[in-house]
Design an enzyme around this catalytic site. Sequence first.
Site, short mmCIF file in Angstrom:
data_model
loop_
_atom_site.label_atom_id
_atom_site.label_comp_id
_atom_site.label_asym_id
_atom_site.label_seq_id
_atom_site.Cartn_x
_atom_site.Cartn_y
_atom_site.Cartn_z
N HIS A 232 6.48 34.63 81.15
CA HIS A 232 7.37 34.93 82.27
C HIS A 232 6.84 36.08 83.12
O HIS A 232 7.31 37.21 83.02
CB HIS A 232 8.77 35.26 81.73
CG HIS A 232 9.82 35.42 82.78
ND1 HIS A 232 9.75 34.83 84.02
CD2 HIS A 232 10.99 36.13 82.76
CE1 HIS A 232 10.82 35.16 84.72
NE2 HIS A 232 11.58 35.95 83.99
N LYS B 223 9.89 30.95 77.48
CA LYS B 223 9.82 31.47 76.12
C LYS B 223 8.38 31.60 75.64
O LYS B 223 8.02 32.61 75.04
CB LYS B 223 10.62 30.55 75.18
CG LYS B 223 10.51 30.92 73.71
CD LYS B 223 11.27 32.19 73.42
CE LYS B 223 11.00 32.70 72.02
NZ LYS B 223 9.68 33.35 71.88
N CYS C 83 14.61 35.34 72.79
CA CYS C 83 14.29 36.03 74.05
C CYS C 83 12.85 35.72 74.47
O CYS C 83 11.94 35.76 73.65
CB CYS C 83 14.41 37.53 73.89
SG CYS C 83 15.98 38.08 73.20
N CYS D 93 14.39 36.92 89.29
CA CYS D 93 13.56 35.96 88.55
C CYS D 93 13.42 34.62 89.28
O CYS D 93 12.63 33.78 88.87
CB CYS D 93 14.11 35.74 87.14
SG CYS D 93 14.01 37.22 86.12
#
Lengths: 471, 399
Positions: free
Chosen positions: B344, B340, B213, B88
């Site tokens: 992403h 969030k 998440c 990431c």
Amino acid sequence: MRGVARVGVYAPLLRLDCAAAARALKFSGLAGRRDGYRAVGGWDEDAFTFAVEAARGGAAALDTLIFASTSAPFFERLHATLAVDALGLPRETRTRDVAGSRRCAVSALLDALLARGSALIAAGERRPARPGAAAHLAQGDGGAAAWVADEAPARFIGWASLSYDLVDTYASREHPEPYPAEERFVKEGAAAHVLVPTIRRALESAGLSGGDIHHVAAPEPVAGLWRDISRATKISAPNHASEISAKLGDLGAAHALFAFALATARAKPGERILLTGFGSGCDALVFETTGSMPGAELAEAALNEGALLADYVRFLSLNGALDLDWGVRSEFEQKAQATVLDRYGRDTLGFIGGRDCAGNVQFPKSRIPVRPDADGPEAMQDVRLADEPARIVSVTADRLNYTPDPPFWFGLAQFNNGARVMMEFTDADARGFSVGDRVAMRLRIKSHDRRRGFRTYFWKAAPAERPTLGG
Amino acid sequence: MASGIKDKVAIIGMGCTAFGEHWDKGPEDLIVDAFEQALADSGVARSDIQAAWMGNALDDINVGNSALPLAHALRLKTIPVSRVENMCATGTEALRAAVYAVAAGAVDFALALGVEKLKDTGYGGLPLRTKGLANDLWLPYGSAPGSFAQLAGAYTAKHRLNGDDLKRAMAHVSWKSHQNAAKNPRAHLRKAVDMDTILKAPMIADPLGLYDCCGVSDGAACAIVTTPDIARGLGVANPVTVKAVQLSASHGWEMSYGAWDGSYVLNTREAARRAYAEAGVKEARKELSLTEVHDCFSITELVTMEDLGLSDEGCAPADILAGRYDSDGTQPCQIDGGLKCFGHPVGASGLRMAFEIYTQLLGRAGERQLAAPRLGLTHNLGGAPFNSVAAVSIFGRLH
């Protein structure tokens, strides 16, 4: 004197409440077991893991290891060889698998007693059956083991064998689930033609009569059969195999050795035990105890511990009788590479880490240790972690990740010897796992490549103590 | 003696697509859209780009391996292009490579572009990528939420917290990001969500619920970098410059050595320490105007506030609940909605964070613009707390 020097047993955590199963099946009108419990393996357990769990704690070396099962996962790949690695035994150990009958473990034990050298017979069973079949609830999952040595607290004093193709049940490649014959026929035929004559000959061989036997470990192909045999052979001693059937189910190849372990736990020095194996004939063995049997205390505990399972659908899923569609998350590659297994398989199957020059233990081993002040490659000494206690450093119940029995528990385990491993947790009870919990290692299926019919094994952290059933 | 890269590299153009479920766009579209924005912003010609780095984390399921998809999409004519991947933290890796190339004097103009196209695979979250290698024989196939959820348990145990109190602080993290993203037209999730909904959401990995998440998105972000001198020559008198880019990677200590308690991310602490030194930041709590951190999960943002030294150890929950990191707090965090809610797209996220800082420093953030930001920090975290790559970057104006 030659005999059984140690015993071992293993039952999985879950106990299906057969009454709950009967209620779920009530609509069908199918007859079947309506009381008692059936030991149910987790999704990550099989006949091999049961056998290994039962066989832990024995000697560091022996001459022969025999794996016994009618439900072994592989046709071509020797489980006994895998067990050598899983138990951390030397590769020079002779190995073989036996199968073909529920009797195979007792037959292997008899062979080992009649041969020379030390031997371990490790039996495990996880037999398939279709829902609704009587066998589905009558069978149980579990393992048992016996060690043979020249000096033993259960002296081998007599035996007899019979080969007899009485087809009480069979399973084949075309029909993997057991197909039973008429129960009344089995009850009469098994007693009259197979068990009674073999037991009589075994008693003669030991110079005993039925009244000289104090404990019996005789699995019954049909419930209630022992009463008939008892009458015919004048053996009035308790048959511990029946209690196992009620509390765990019929453990197949492992049943007789489990019952024998229980018998040794309950026998006083000088008492005699009759052990029989039935299936395509019979083996009957007679022992006399001389002292306490190592490992036997676990047999009593295994009968009374466990977690109740009253969810019949979950049972079907765990048992493989219900093939749920787990969605796209379950669609991932699990192929194991033979070259990788060759390099790392023994260390993963045996949970072998390494101790570096400064004494720090780590898993897996590495050329340059993880120790912060390590400054180059070091030789590492093998350290087995499978028997090392540990505590949880971090943990979660992952509900996103695919597992056949959600949630997926995993986290960091800190071993007492300093090693630290990120690993899967298993056998969660209703409380789940928390930071600081004590855990013990259990051998489990790590990956199951259903497309290619292959599985790999590794160790998972389970609660250090099991709950008492109903407690 | 290395002198670091502070003020040696200027960012003269940035672009960022909207993040989200781009059913109508492939990787090529995302790459081109982000790049054309950056090119227009920079004022340089396409042919001025002398080297390019493409960040893409999950090559096997979306864009394709190597950097050739970037060269093809942008028709970068025989210039060197390379693909970088560091989980990431991939987006920051691409930027780091381009920044280093310019700082080294190897090229005048370099391109960093991060892209990820995940929504063709049919489900949320990230796929498992086992190949039958050695780690597959023993490492758990844990999900990202499962890996980060463990921070929460260890944090609670270490600081003797009540789990409900931590849960409320985590919920505030997500609540704040949803509030912020409502003002961001590029954000994937632009809906404000109330605290009750967050707290009662289904559990994903204990104690992380659905709103703790971040999801994953399609998207691309891009930066064109050069030297401050060249920037001045192009008429940018006071460009945004890179004050620091630092990376720290696990070497097995957390996962295999007994000293880590599982409640923090070592690499964030290390990368932050080095970045502050490189940028000359003495008091991060006072000097940093805003932060864009890797809030893949609410607990990650909470712990990161401490790992960056912005909250005292054990005090992040109280600081969060007091509104310190809200849009009107003293040190806003995720003013764009963060992972969030901005989204992403893994390989693009590090560059998206830089894009927001760049936008804020230039006063272009519209409805969510902060008052006179001076220094902004990005924190881009790859892997899991026990086995991570952390990148911390600091950006400001040259003068």
